[in-house]
Design an enzyme around this catalytic site. Structure first.
Site, PDB file in Angstrom:
ATOM      1  N   ASP A  10       0.839  -1.195   0.000  1.00 26.67           N
ATOM      2  CA  ASP A  10       0.000   0.000   0.000  1.00 26.67           C
ATOM      3  C   ASP A  10       0.879   1.250   0.000  1.00 26.67           C
ATOM      4  O   ASP A  10       0.950   1.984   0.981  1.00 26.67           O
ATOM      5  CB  ASP A  10      -0.977  -0.044   1.182  1.00 26.67           C
ATOM      6  N   LYS A  32       0.772  -7.696  -3.069  1.00 24.68           N
ATOM      7  CA  LYS A  32      -0.523  -7.207  -3.547  1.00 24.68           C
ATOM      8  C   LYS A  32      -0.355  -5.758  -3.996  1.00 24.68           C
ATOM      9  O   LYS A  32       0.118  -4.919  -3.243  1.00 24.68           O
ATOM     10  CB  LYS A  32      -1.564  -7.294  -2.428  1.00 24.68           C
ATOM     11  N   ASP A  59      -4.968  -6.225  -7.168  1.00 26.89           N
ATOM     12  CA  ASP A  59      -6.229  -6.065  -6.426  1.00 26.89           C
ATOM     13  C   ASP A  59      -6.970  -4.826  -6.942  1.00 26.89           C
ATOM     14  O   ASP A  59      -6.930  -3.768  -6.320  1.00 26.89           O
ATOM     15  CB  ASP A  59      -5.852  -5.932  -4.933  1.00 26.89           C
ATOM     16  N   LYS A  61     -10.347  -5.006  -8.037  1.00 29.57           N
ATOM     17  CA  LYS A  61     -11.783  -5.170  -7.728  1.00 29.57           C
ATOM     18  C   LYS A  61     -12.691  -4.659  -8.845  1.00 29.57           C
ATOM     19  O   LYS A  61     -13.469  -3.717  -8.650  1.00 29.57           O
ATOM     20  CB  LYS A  61     -12.140  -4.461  -6.416  1.00 29.57           C
ATOM     21  N   ASP A  64     -18.253  -3.809 -13.358  1.00 31.11           N
ATOM     22  CA  ASP A  64     -18.833  -3.031 -14.469  1.00 31.11           C
ATOM     23  C   ASP A  64     -19.717  -3.980 -15.271  1.00 31.11           C
ATOM     24  O   ASP A  64     -19.935  -5.127 -14.839  1.00 31.11           O
ATOM     25  CB  ASP A  64     -17.687  -2.444 -15.326  1.00 31.11           C
ATOM     26  N   ASN A  67     -19.398  -7.122 -20.486  1.00 25.71           N
ATOM     27  CA  ASN A  67     -18.485  -6.980 -21.626  1.00 25.71           C
ATOM     28  C   ASN A  67     -17.257  -6.136 -21.273  1.00 25.71           C
ATOM     29  O   ASN A  67     -16.133  -6.459 -21.659  1.00 25.71           O
ATOM     30  CB  ASN A  67     -19.212  -6.374 -22.827  1.00 25.71           C
ATOM     31  N   THR A 121     -15.189  -5.088   3.878  1.00 25.77           N
ATOM     32  CA  THR A 121     -15.208  -5.120   5.353  1.00 25.77           C
ATOM     33  C   THR A 121     -15.656  -3.773   5.929  1.00 25.77           C
ATOM     34  O   THR A 121     -15.999  -3.681   7.099  1.00 25.77           O
ATOM     35  CB  THR A 121     -13.832  -5.512   5.934  1.00 25.77           C
ATOM     36  N   ARG A 183      -2.785  -9.737  11.981  1.00 22.44           N
ATOM     37  CA  ARG A 183      -1.875  -9.034  12.897  1.00 22.44           C
ATOM     38  C   ARG A 183      -1.220 -10.046  13.821  1.00 22.44           C
ATOM     39  O   ARG A 183      -1.792 -11.118  14.067  1.00 22.44           O
ATOM     40  CB  ARG A 183      -2.643  -8.042  13.787  1.00 22.44           C
ATOM     41  N   GLY A 212      -0.536  -6.273   5.479  1.00 21.44           N
ATOM     42  CA  GLY A 212      -0.034  -4.960   5.077  1.00 21.44           C
ATOM     43  C   GLY A 212       0.813  -4.352   6.160  1.00 21.44           C
ATOM     44  O   GLY A 212       1.982  -4.716   6.352  1.00 21.44           O
ATOM     45  N   ARG A 213       0.191  -3.434   6.933  1.00 15.72           N
ATOM     46  CA  ARG A 213       0.942  -2.609   7.882  1.00 15.72           C
ATOM     47  C   ARG A 213       1.763  -3.381   8.903  1.00 15.72           C
ATOM     48  O   ARG A 213       2.816  -2.895   9.329  1.00 15.72           O
ATOM     49  CB  ARG A 213      -0.017  -1.638   8.580  1.00 15.72           C
TER      50      ARG A 213
HETATM   51  O1  C5P Z   1      -2.430  -2.981   6.627  1.00 16.58           O
HETATM   52  P1  C5P Z   1      -3.407  -4.123   6.583  1.00 16.58           P
HETATM   53  O2  C5P Z   1      -2.764  -5.463   6.921  1.00 16.58           O
HETATM   54  O3  C5P Z   1      -4.646  -3.852   7.386  1.00 16.58           O
HETATM   55  O4  C5P Z   1      -3.808  -4.190   5.053  1.00 16.58           O
HETATM   56  C1  C5P Z   1      -4.683  -5.130   4.548  1.00 16.58           C
HETATM   57  C2  C5P Z   1      -4.775  -4.999   3.072  1.00 16.58           C
HETATM   58  O5  C5P Z   1      -5.873  -5.793   2.662  1.00 16.58           O
HETATM   59  C3  C5P Z   1      -5.055  -3.585   2.558  1.00 16.58           C
HETATM   60  O6  C5P Z   1      -4.440  -3.480   1.277  1.00 16.58           O
HETATM   61  C4  C5P Z   1      -6.544  -3.546   2.451  1.00 16.58           C
HETATM   62  O7  C5P Z   1      -7.007  -2.650   1.476  1.00 16.58           O
HETATM   63  C5  C5P Z   1      -6.855  -4.982   2.035  1.00 16.58           C
HETATM   64  N1  C5P Z   1      -8.196  -5.445   2.325  1.00 16.58           N
HETATM   65  C6  C5P Z   1      -8.749  -5.472   3.591  1.00 16.58           C
HETATM   66  N2  C5P Z   1     -10.010  -5.944   3.792  1.00 16.58           N
HETATM   67  C7  C5P Z   1     -10.722  -6.394   2.764  1.00 16.58           C
HETATM   68  C8  C5P Z   1     -10.193  -6.392   1.483  1.00 16.58           C
HETATM   69  C9  C5P Z   1      -8.904  -5.917   1.296  1.00 16.58           C
HETATM   70  O8  C5P Z   1      -8.091  -5.076   4.544  1.00 16.58           O
HETATM   71  N3  C5P Z   1     -11.913  -6.894   2.976  1.00 16.58           N
END
Ligand code: C5P
Length: 237
Positions: A10, A32, A59, A61, A64, A67, A121, A183, A212-213
């Site tokens: 991200d 991702k 990612d 998503k 639309d 086609n 989410t 986490r 991610g973080r």
């Molecule tokens: O930093 P963190 O671990 O929370 O990041 C999770 C990643 O997963 C982010 O890129 C977030 O946009 C993505 N994501 C999410 N929940 C979802 C779909 C995607 O946290 N339902």
């Protein structure tokens, strides 16, 4: 696809990505790339990551008319990424069209895996009922959208770890569950409401975890990645 940990890049620029990945020269990872990065850097970011030997979940998503999604997926397939996604809310016909587009755009090797987002989410019961005018509960909507995704022939869904056991009961064994919100116990939750550790995700039956973080904001991302990988792969540390 072997149970990978997917690192959510991200970031806003290729330079930021290069800086983050510099300790990962020897360690090929699954990353991702989301809208933020792709809309800024375009296919260049994908070419760079592929040259470095990393696997990619693009990612974007898509959502639309069938086609348009089909043609867009044809273009994305030419980037030779490993995993792409759509919104299940686009319906069965749109998801089937996405699959057709991927197949048509894959010139060699196997097509990218295709998964669907059931409900974001960020959508809660109140939003579902009062804004989207859906009368069902969030969990039964997630379950129905996952079944629709399976019927459309897609490979799996993005969902919370807490939804995995329910989806395992209704979808076939090979159906992928890709779970963000991961986490370690000592980490900050940030804005994630319902989190799980890598080993909890594994026990629940998740196919892949997206982190991610917890890794990107760590003072030692490579060490943190390895720690999470050990937990995910079931190695006691
Ligand atoms: O930093 P963190 O671990 O929370 O990041 C999770 C990643 O997963 C982010 O890129 C977030 O946009 C993505 N994501 C999410 N929940 C979802 C779909 C995607 O946290 N339902």
């Amino acid at each position: 696809m072997q149970h990978p940990i997917i690192i959510a890049l991200d970031y806003q620029s290729l330079d930021d990505v290069k800086a983050f990945l510099s300790p990962f020269k020897e360690e090929k990872v699954f990353v991702k790339v989301g809208m933020e990065l792709f809309y800024k850097e375009g296919p260049t970011i994908v070419h760079y990551l592929k040259e470095e030997g990393h696997r990619i979940f693009l990612d974007l998503k898509l959502h639309d008319i069938p086609n348009t999604v089909k043609q867009a997926m044809k273009s994305l397939a030419s980037l030779q990424v490993d995993l792409v996604n759509v919104h299940a809310a686009g319906g069965k016909q749109m998801m089937e069209a996405a699959l057709e587009g991927l197949e048509a755009g894959t010139k060699r090797g196997s097509r990218p895996s295709l998964i669907a987002v059931t409900q974001l989410t960020s959508t809660n019961e109140k939003i579902l009922h009062e804004e989207l005018l859906i009368n069902q509960s969030l969990s039964s909507t997630v379950q129905s959208y996952a079944k629709l995704t399976e019927v459309a022939g897609l490979d799996g869904v993005v969902c919370s770890v807490h939804e995995v056991p329910m989806l395992k009961k209704v979808c076939k064994d090979t159906f992928l569950t890709v779970t963000p919100g991961i986490r370690l116990v000592e980490d900050s939750k940030d804005d994630q409401a319902r989190i799980a550790t890598p080993d909890e995700a594994k026990k629940a039956g998740a196919s892949m975890i997206v982190v991610g973080r917890s890794i990107t904001k760590s003072s030692n991302p490579l060490e943190k990645y390895k720690k999470m990988k050990d937990l995910w792969e079931g190695i006691t540390i």
